[in-house]
Design a protein around this motif. Structure first.
Motif: not given
Length: 236
Positions: A146-148, A177-185
């Protein structure tokens, strides 16, 4: 084809000449791959200037009524939204939000850029309002960064209800960019989706310098409309 004609040969050059956009952080938008542009929403013109600045195609969604107007005005409105890459979504009924989400997911899964306004509607007074969790669901289901991005003065250029914009330099700022891969699934977990949304809104607040209000913008608009209705004199 109409999108690229409008961007590079018709609307784009004219707007660049008149409004002389000043853009910061454009390098944060990746050259390839899916990405979500999450923006504050100050003016009707937001959906014009943001896609104009990004060299890749940016796809927003808008209510279907913009594409079904009658007469010359209706045709011009439809052509404008088609030309700026906007996709119509029927917002009536309970599945409206899901329809918009599915449309943007298709864009992301094809490797494109999806533009979204987490507040869900234009700010009634220029402040930044509580984000709806659709942006989090989009990020978690797609895995896209996500790019704010913030419009710094769009409400000065075209205040709500004003048809003809003021001639003033447009100022836009993109963030890292914001990376939210830590919340995958974890899509569907309302606590996770709220945490992701709040993190995005915090970045928008920091980038914009605008006051944050922990209420939904639409609720504020409804309250204002109700107050105005009470003030209206009752016909004898």
């Amino acid at each position: 084809m109409l999108y690229w004609l409008m961007k590079y040969f018709i609307l784009g050059p004219l707007l660049r000449l008149i409004f002389r956009p000043q853009v910061e952080g454009l390098h944060y938008v990746p050259d390839t791959g899916p990405v979500i542009l999450a923006s504050n929403h100050l003016s009707f013109s937001d959906s014009i200037f943001t896609p104009l600045m990004v060299k890749r195609k940016v796809t927003f969604v808008a209510k279907a009524e913009y594409f079904t107007g009658k007469g010359i005005k209706g045709w011009l409105t439809k052509m404008f939204f088609v030309g700026t890459g906007t996709i119509p979504v029927d917002r009536s009924g309970g599945r409206a939000a899901r329809a918009a989400l599915d449309t943007q997911l298709k864009v992301l899964r094809a490797g494109g850029i999806a533009g979204i306004y987490p507040e869900g509607t234009r700010s009634p007074d220029g402040r930044l309002y509580r984000g709806k969790t659709g942006v989090a669901r989009l990020a978690l289901e797609s895995g896209a960064p996500v790019v704010p991005v913030v419009m710094l003065n769009a409400d000065e250029i075209q205040p709500p209800g004003q048809l003809i914009p003021n001639i003033k330099r447009v100022k836009i700022r993109f963030g890292a960019p914001l990376d939210f891969s830590r919340y995958a699934g974890m899509a569907g977990d309302r606590f996770v989706e709220r945490a992701v949304t709040d993190e995005i809104m915090y970045e928008l607040m920091e980038l914009s310098g605008r006051e944050y209000v922990d209420m939904y913008a639409q609720k504020v608009k409804n309250q204002q409309a109700a107050a105005e209705a009470v003030k209206e004199p009752v016909a004898a």
